[in-house]
Design an enzyme around this catalytic site. Structure first.
Site, PDB file in Angstrom:
ATOM      1  N   ARG A 193      58.878  42.180  90.540  1.00  0.00           N
ATOM      2  CA  ARG A 193      59.884  41.549  89.647  1.00  0.00           C
ATOM      3  C   ARG A 193      60.785  42.585  89.114  1.00  0.00           C
ATOM      4  NH1 ARG A 193      60.293  41.048  84.023  1.00  0.00           N
ATOM      5  NH2 ARG A 193      61.327  38.903  83.338  1.00  0.00           N
ATOM      6  N   GLY A 194      60.530  43.782  88.817  1.00  0.00           N
ATOM      7  CA  GLY A 194      61.423  44.704  88.413  1.00  0.00           C
ATOM      8  C   GLY A 194      62.401  44.994  89.308  1.00  0.00           C
ATOM      9  N   ARG A 236      26.293  46.922  77.017  1.00  0.00           N
ATOM     10  CA  ARG A 236      25.470  47.763  75.647  1.00  0.00           C
ATOM     11  C   ARG A 236      24.502  46.868  74.755  1.00  0.00           C
ATOM     12  NH1 ARG A 236      26.330  52.525  73.677  1.00  0.00           N
ATOM     13  NH2 ARG A 236      28.101  52.873  74.838  1.00  0.00           N
ATOM     14  N   GLY A 242      36.274  55.274  91.701  1.00  0.00           N
ATOM     15  CA  GLY A 242      36.677  56.664  91.872  1.00  0.00           C
ATOM     16  C   GLY A 242      35.972  57.326  92.636  1.00  0.00           C
ATOM     17  N   ARG A 258      64.808  41.738  90.171  1.00  0.00           N
ATOM     18  CA  ARG A 258      65.653  41.409  89.237  1.00  0.00           C
ATOM     19  C   ARG A 258      66.917  42.563  88.925  1.00  0.00           C
ATOM     20  NH1 ARG A 258      63.534  37.310  85.410  1.00  0.00           N
ATOM     21  NH2 ARG A 258      62.967  35.775  86.832  1.00  0.00           N
ATOM     22  N   GLY A 300      45.028  48.980  98.483  1.00  0.00           N
ATOM     23  CA  GLY A 300      44.191  48.241  97.421  1.00  0.00           C
ATOM     24  C   GLY A 300      45.175  47.681  96.324  1.00  0.00           C
ATOM     25  N   THR A 336      48.039  52.195  91.826  1.00  0.00           N
ATOM     26  CA  THR A 336      46.721  52.175  92.457  1.00  0.00           C
ATOM     27  C   THR A 336      45.806  52.596  90.903  1.00  0.00           C
ATOM     28  OG1 THR A 336      44.838  53.913  93.203  1.00  0.00           O
ATOM     29  CG2 THR A 336      47.013  54.885  92.406  1.00  0.00           C
ATOM     30  N   ILE A 337      44.692  51.904  90.791  1.00  0.00           N
ATOM     31  CA  ILE A 337      43.702  51.850  89.644  1.00  0.00           C
ATOM     32  C   ILE A 337      43.188  53.266  89.254  1.00  0.00           C
ATOM     33  CG2 ILE A 337      43.363  49.628  89.679  1.00  0.00           C
ATOM     34  CD1 ILE A 337      40.458  50.145  90.582  1.00  0.00           C
ATOM     35  N   ASP A 338      43.217  54.001  90.560  1.00  0.00           N
ATOM     36  CA  ASP A 338      42.501  55.342  90.211  1.00  0.00           C
ATOM     37  C   ASP A 338      43.028  56.579  89.404  1.00  0.00           C
ATOM     38  OD1 ASP A 338      40.324  54.763  91.784  1.00  0.00           O
ATOM     39  OD2 ASP A 338      41.105  54.989  93.792  1.00  0.00           O
ATOM     40  N   ASP A 341      45.165  58.621  90.536  1.00  0.00           N
ATOM     41  CA  ASP A 341      44.937  59.889  91.247  1.00  0.00           C
ATOM     42  C   ASP A 341      46.135  60.725  92.117  1.00  0.00           C
ATOM     43  OD1 ASP A 341      44.632  58.092  92.980  1.00  0.00           O
ATOM     44  OD2 ASP A 341      43.068  58.819  93.974  1.00  0.00           O
ATOM     45  N   ASP A 376      47.932  56.742  97.929  1.00  0.00           N
ATOM     46  CA  ASP A 376      48.150  57.807  98.568  1.00  0.00           C
ATOM     47  C   ASP A 376      48.544  57.406 100.028  1.00  0.00           C
ATOM     48  OD1 ASP A 376      48.259  60.821  98.900  1.00  0.00           O
ATOM     49  OD2 ASP A 376      47.001  60.322 100.181  1.00  0.00           O
TER      50      ASP A 376
END
Length: 335
Positions: free
Chosen positions: A34-35, A168, A184, A38, A24, A139-141, A143, A116
């Site tokens: 880029r890191g 809201r 999640g 370069r 994902g 990963t955005i999780d 975990d 993972d």
């Protein structure tokens, strides 16, 4: 921002480095790419980008990258190298084929940015073949074992918060209850952080059993005390689809009238936050440092403000536990 290790032994300069993004996508993958590029070019090392993750590696979809290849990409979400979930890479014969593709190009090292499953593939690739690998937690999780933070987590939390702040407004206007589902499947990191930051009435996460009676009673109590006439319940999606709708149905049976809002893949996209850009850039450049110092079969992450390495075998075997104290603090704040 991060304390970066200094290496005096740099006698393992790779002949060429390849980099791929897998699984994902997560905001910050581009700064990580880029890191790597370069930092490698600074040492005079050739860099190759692999398109579409392991799927692209298998068929030899590689291209040499230069400094211009990664110009003006730090602010872009997703990944310029594209990504894929490659089930075929679970086959040792396919991994051997991938290693041969790299060797034919004169590439002896690989940087894998992913979660993972992607890091598991990297681990077995180096175990079975003469290719050195470094993993970066993308990963955005959040975990992944061995790191306090993962590339994309901060942006995903902020994206969810922006959406919930808008929801809201409607919740307050109609004095209604919203169940807002965030990503999640197996972990409640996003839900817990989002729940605290948005002031949710409750948080539902996979680590703890969902007790509908207790949730309904708490909601009723809150309303009786005048502190719950409208609000948000943040729900982690959980391992099975439909959890939030099932929860809404059960709450209706207990006299509640919740509305459901699924944020879904909106959390994966968007401009990476400043935090994720810095994290990803530092990890990408550090991957090259570690390779030049002779490291292999590790993931580079951060712990307590320091860049650290963890053996990939541990990363894929161990689980990262949600900070129980943080979750309990979240419960306290929502009472």
């Amino acid at each position: 921002m991060y304390e970066i290790p200094g290496f005096t032994d740099e006698h393992h300069i790779p002949s060429a480095i390849a980099v791929l993004t897998s699984g994902g996508d997560s905001p910050g993958m581009n700064p990580a790419i880029r890191g790597v590029v370069r930092a490698a070019l600074h040492r005079g090392i050739k860099v190759f980008g692999i398109n579409k993750g392991y799927s692209g590696l298998i068929i030899g979809d590689l291209e040499e990258m230069n400094s211009a290849s990664v110009t003006n990409i730090v602010q872009r979400g997703g990944t310029i190298l594209k990504s894929d979930r490659c089930e075929a890479f679970k086959d040792p014969a396919v991994r051997h084929q991938a290693a041969e593709v790299l060797k034919e190009k004169g590439i002896d090292t690989l940087v894998v940015i992913g979660g993972d499953g992607s890091l598991t593939g990297a681990h077995y690739l180096t175990l079975e073949n003469d290719i050195r690998v470094i993993g970066l937690p993308g990963t955005i999780d959040n975990d992944i074992y061995g790191t306090d933070d993962t590339i994309g987590f901060d942006t995903a939390v902020n994206t969810a918060l922006e959406a919930i702040d808008k929801i809201r407004d409607t919740a307050l206007s109609h004095e209604s209850l919203f169940l807002v589902e965030v990503m999640g499947r197996n972990s409640g990191f996003i839900a817990t952080h989002v729940g605290i930051a948005c002031g949710a009435e409750m948080i539902v996460i996979p680590e703890y059993e969902v007790k509908v009676d207790a949730i309904s009673s708490q909601l009723a109590s809150n309303r009786e005390q005048g502190k719950g006439s409208s609000g948000i319940i943040v729900v982690a999606e959980g391992p099975k689809p439909g959890l939030t709708y099932d929860l809404a149905k059960q709450l209706k049976n207990h006299g509640q009238q919740p509305k459901v809002c699924i944020l879904g893949h909106i959390q994966r996209g968007g401009i990476p936050s400043g935090h994720d850009r810095i994290l990803a850039s530092c990890l990408g450049a550090s991957a090259v440092d570690y390779l030049c110092a002779g490291y292999n079969d590790i993931m580079i992450g951060v712990r307590r403000g320091k860049i650290v390495d963890t053996p990939l075998a541990q990363v894929i075997e161990k689980s990262k536990e949600l900070d129980e104290a943080l979750f309990q603090r979240a419960l306290l704040l929502h009472k």
